[in-house]
Enzyme design. Structure first.
Site, PDB file in Angstrom:
ATOM      1  N   ARG A 149      -1.795 -10.412   3.857  1.00 48.34           N
ATOM      2  CA  ARG A 149      -2.505 -10.283   2.571  1.00 48.34           C
ATOM      3  C   ARG A 149      -2.060 -11.322   1.568  1.00 48.34           C
ATOM      4  O   ARG A 149      -1.030 -11.968   1.731  1.00 48.34           O
ATOM      5  CB  ARG A 149      -2.236  -8.887   2.006  1.00 48.34           C
ATOM      6  CG  ARG A 149      -2.754  -7.765   2.906  1.00 48.34           C
ATOM      7  CD  ARG A 149      -3.451  -6.707   2.140  1.00 48.34           C
ATOM      8  NE  ARG A 149      -4.073  -5.724   2.999  1.00 48.34           N
ATOM      9  CZ  ARG A 149      -5.170  -5.061   2.646  1.00 48.34           C
ATOM     10  NH1 ARG A 149      -5.747  -5.280   1.491  1.00 48.34           N
ATOM     11  NH2 ARG A 149      -5.676  -4.156   3.457  1.00 48.34           N
ATOM     12  N   GLY A 208       0.813  -1.219   0.000  1.00 50.92           N
ATOM     13  CA  GLY A 208       0.000   0.000   0.000  1.00 50.92           C
ATOM     14  C   GLY A 208       0.843   1.264   0.000  1.00 50.92           C
ATOM     15  O   GLY A 208       0.366   2.347  -0.355  1.00 50.92           O
ATOM     16  N   CYS A 211     -13.096  -3.563   5.636  1.00 50.37           N
ATOM     17  CA  CYS A 211     -14.484  -3.461   6.098  1.00 50.37           C
ATOM     18  C   CYS A 211     -15.437  -4.289   5.228  1.00 50.37           C
ATOM     19  O   CYS A 211     -16.624  -3.959   5.116  1.00 50.37           O
ATOM     20  CB  CYS A 211     -14.932  -2.007   6.124  1.00 50.37           C
ATOM     21  SG  CYS A 211     -14.090  -1.039   7.374  1.00 50.37           S
ATOM     22  N   HIS A 225     -12.461   4.370  -4.446  1.00 47.83           N
ATOM     23  CA  HIS A 225     -12.022   3.209  -3.669  1.00 47.83           C
ATOM     24  C   HIS A 225     -13.198   2.226  -3.642  1.00 47.83           C
ATOM     25  O   HIS A 225     -13.873   2.073  -2.630  1.00 47.83           O
ATOM     26  CB  HIS A 225     -11.657   3.689  -2.255  1.00 47.83           C
ATOM     27  CG  HIS A 225     -10.918   2.686  -1.435  1.00 47.83           C
ATOM     28  ND1 HIS A 225     -10.934   2.685  -0.070  1.00 47.83           N
ATOM     29  CD2 HIS A 225     -10.108   1.657  -1.788  1.00 47.83           C
ATOM     30  CE1 HIS A 225     -10.172   1.703   0.387  1.00 47.83           C
ATOM     31  NE2 HIS A 225      -9.671   1.067  -0.640  1.00 47.83           N
TER      32      HIS A 225
HETATM   33  C1  SPV Z   1      -6.352  -0.803   1.494  1.00 44.15           C
HETATM   34  O1  SPV Z   1      -5.724  -0.638   2.552  1.00 44.15           O
HETATM   35  O2  SPV Z   1      -7.366  -0.155   1.216  1.00 44.15           O
HETATM   36  C2  SPV Z   1      -5.913  -1.815   0.522  1.00 44.15           C
HETATM   37  C3  SPV Z   1      -4.575  -2.355   0.652  1.00 44.15           C
HETATM   38  O3  SPV Z   1      -6.623  -2.103  -0.403  1.00 44.15           O
HETATM   39  S1  SPV Z   1      -3.406  -1.161   0.303  1.00 44.15           S
HETATM   40  O4  SPV Z   1      -4.046   0.026  -0.157  1.00 44.15           O
HETATM   41  O5  SPV Z   1      -2.541  -1.708  -0.713  1.00 44.15           O
HETATM   42  O6  SPV Z   1      -2.686  -0.918   1.526  1.00 44.15           O
HETATM   43 MN    MN Z   2      -8.237  -0.617  -0.575  1.00 46.73          MN
END
Ligand code: SPV
Ligand code: MN
Length: 630
Positions: A394, A229, A279, A255
């Site tokens: 993950r 991320g 979530c 998102h």
């Molecule tokens: C999020 O945290 O919203 C994700 C994983 O999808 S990352 O953005 O890659 O951390």
């Molecule tokens: Mn995400």
């Protein structure tokens, strides 16, 4: 073409790699690569085309560099991040802006000149002794109105490998159409490394971890971190650039998941859905029996009178804890196949298999994780118990490995979005599913007013209720009021605007017990599908339109024949909680009035109207109102 850049490339690249780069007729590409070779001083440079042998080279480099190690299943590997680098670092993620650009207090920003200077000092000679990987990708399908070409430089083969799995390769696209294209650019270096479990190497200088976003040049710098991320250019780094571009051009970068709901492809209704991290977004997007187009980032454009959406990505970087055989069938099957998967921050068992929280009822008592040999009770340097796997452990996998991948995943036209879902971690206010009265009511009360309790996906305290408009606050690159106005304008005049819904998987009763079962999301999704297709009516409450009990019963019967959905359960779930709603409106109005730049007037009007409806209902029926009263 800048001859200095070409000269520098010629002297630092071997003949093969030089030719691959020069085949792209875009001086911006050459200048950028040359500039960062000059600054980062890698020992060698590998230019990756879309050819299998180049992709294999990246994959093998991740092993050779000790960034990934094989697991027992073919094509499965493990990657560790530093113990303190296993989530997004919000504090050190900043927009670099000129003094004249006010983005508002809720968005982390700093002076552009100062930030550029600081990060370039960190990048100086940062790739010494390493190989630089040069990669080309497309956000959105190639050959599409959604396509955004991207150029990534990184010294991490793990990052370059993850990108292969998660994004559409676009070297050929750059060669064909690269001339004068606007591109998003990313520079990443993992910095100095130290050993973690399985002799894998993790970033060491976390004090110099930075994610700096230069909106003026569509360029992002990421240093001294490995967590995807913070590092994988095309993911949340690109989302920030895409939101800014979308805002200028009148489309949306969100998102959001994208999914098809329906029993046959002919009758498929597509939904987009915004949820904060961790979530329930991926578990909704991957629901068995429905189809998945994307689980994290969607681009939406108005085309010929319809809202069309594409997945900006082509893979999942999904959360492992909680995934089990019965609740998450399609993810479970893919995770147990020999698909190419990078697991991160899980426990490796003595059978060399991945293990995460909730995979089965019992934990192994030992194994290997980021801390090296792990045993139950092992303590970290602060004296706290080290859990076997991180809550934000993950997996990274291409969507084609899911049995329910949607046939339109790479459709350059996208899919027609008929409904948009907003969900958050809300223990006490919203009912499990509710439809907005109309587009503007939905954008304001369900999206702009969204709040959610914090999770393990970002560093810091968990469980704190935070304001999170459109579940997108971490990535917003325009003032929040401007962003909300863009949403309102996007579909307000459309006769056939997508319906807007809220879902709440995290509602609890007064004793703190969850009122939803994990599998209930299937029911709420099917009810939304029926609403969009005008197959069921709904009850009008002060906050929106909710299901009739009699319409939910057959949906439960169809999907869970062994469960009886009782009237009591329905009442507990769908009781309108007026004090909580009024308190939420008060918080939201205060937030927008005090801290948000350029809030559109509609926001105050819509929330004031909702407040009045709630107060009327309270006068008539009391604080907690059964759905049967309306
Ligand atoms: C999020 O945290 O919203 C994700 C994983 O999808 S990352 O953005 O890659 O951390
Ligand atoms: Mn995400």
């Amino acid at each position: 073409m800048d001859q200095d850049a070409i000269g520098l490339l010629e002297s630092h690249l071997d003949d093969k790699n030089f030719k691959k780069l020069i085949a792209i007729d875009n001086p911006r590409v050459h200048d950028f690569v040359a500039n960062y070779i000059d600054i980062c001083r890698p020992a060698s440079v590998f230019v990756c085309t879309d050819e299998k042998k180049d992709i294999d080279y990246i994959r093998k480099s991740a092993w050779r560099n000790r960034e990934e190690a094989p697991l027992s299943m073919p094509n499965h590997t493990i990657h560790f991040d530093n113990y303190k680098d296993q989530a997004r670092d919000k504090d050190n993620t900043k927009f670099l802006l000129p003094e004249s650009y006010n983005i508002g207090p809720e968005i982390n920003a700093m002076n552009r000149e100062r930030g550029l200077k600081e990060v370039h000092k960190i990048l100086h000679r940062m790739m010494k002794g390493r190989e630089m990987y040069v990669r080309f990708f497309s956000l959105g399908p190639t050959n599409s109105p959604f396509t955004i070409p991207c150029l990534q430089l990184t010294d991490s083969a793990y990052v370059a490998h993850s990108e292969d799995i998660l994004y559409r390769q676009a070297y050929d696209e750059f060669v064909k159409n690269g001339k004068n294209r606007e591109i998003f650019r990313f520079v990443h270096s993992q910095g100095r490394l130290q050993e973690a479990g399985l002799d894998l190497m993790v970033s060491r200088d976390l004090k110099k971890r930075r994610v700096y976003i230069d909106l003026m040049e569509n360029t992002i710098f990421s240093t001294n971190t490995q967590y995807a991320g913070n590092t994988v250019g095309m993911k949340k780094l690109a989302l920030r650039l895409a939101i800014n571009k979308a805002s200028k051009e009148g489309w949306l970068a969100e998102h959001m998941l994208l999914m098809g709901v329906g029993d046959t492809q002919e009758k498929m209704t597509y939904f987009a859905g915004a949820f904060p991290s961790a979530c329930g977004k991926t578990s909704t997007a991957t629901l068995a029996g429905d189809t998945i187009v994307g689980d994290d980032i969607a681009l939406l454009r108005k085309i010929n009178g319809s809202i069309m959406g594409v997945n900006m990505e082509r893979g999942i970087f999904g959360i492992l804890p909680g995934i089990n055989a019965s609740d998450d069938k399609s993810q479970w099957n893919a995770l147990n196949s020999d698909a190419e998967i990078i697991f991160s921050n899980i426990l490796v068992t003595d059978k060399n298999e991945p293990y995460w929280d909730g995979k089965s009822d019992t934990w192994p008592s030992k194994g290997i994780n980021h801390s090296g040999d792990w045993f139950d009770g092992k303590l970290d340097d602060m004296g706290r118990k080290i859990p076997p796997a991180h809550k934000n452990a993950r997996f990274c996998m291409a969507l084609e490995n899911m049995e329910n991948v949607d046939p339109n995943l790479h459709n350059p036209d996208g899919v027609k979005v008929s409904g948009i879902i907003y969900g958050g971690r809300d223990s006490d206010t919203f009912v499990p599913v509710e439809e907005a009265f109309d587009w503007i009511h939905g954008v304001i009360t369900k999206a702009a007013a969204l709040e959610s309790e914090t999770t393990a996906a970002t560093l810091g305290k968990r469980g704190v209720r935070k304001f999170n408009p459109m579940s997108n606050i971490d990535f917003l690159s325009v003032p929040i009021g401007t962003y909300i106005k863009n949403h309102i304008d996007f579909a307000k005049d459309m006769p056939d605007a997508p319906r807007i819904f809220s879902v709440n998987y995290f509602l609890k009763d007064m004793s703190g017990k969850y009122l939803n079962h994990k599998s209930d999301k299937k029911i709420w999704v099917r009810w939304m599908d029926k609403r969009v297709n005008n197959e069921v009516k709904a009850i009008r409450t002060p906050t929106g339109l909710i299901p009739y009990y009699d319409d939910l019963v057959p949906i439960f019967e169809n999907f869970f024949p062994d469960i009886t959905y009782t009237e009591d359960e329905y009442i507990n779930q769908f009781t309108v909680r007026i004090p909580q709603h009024l308190a939420k409106i008060k918080r939201t109005l205060k937030m927008y009035a005090a801290r948000i730049l350029y809030t559109p007037e509609e926001l105050f009007d819509v929330l004031e109207d909702q407040k009045e409806r709630l107060e009327d209902a309270r006068d008539r029926y009391g604080n907690y109102v059964s759905p049967f009263k309306f």
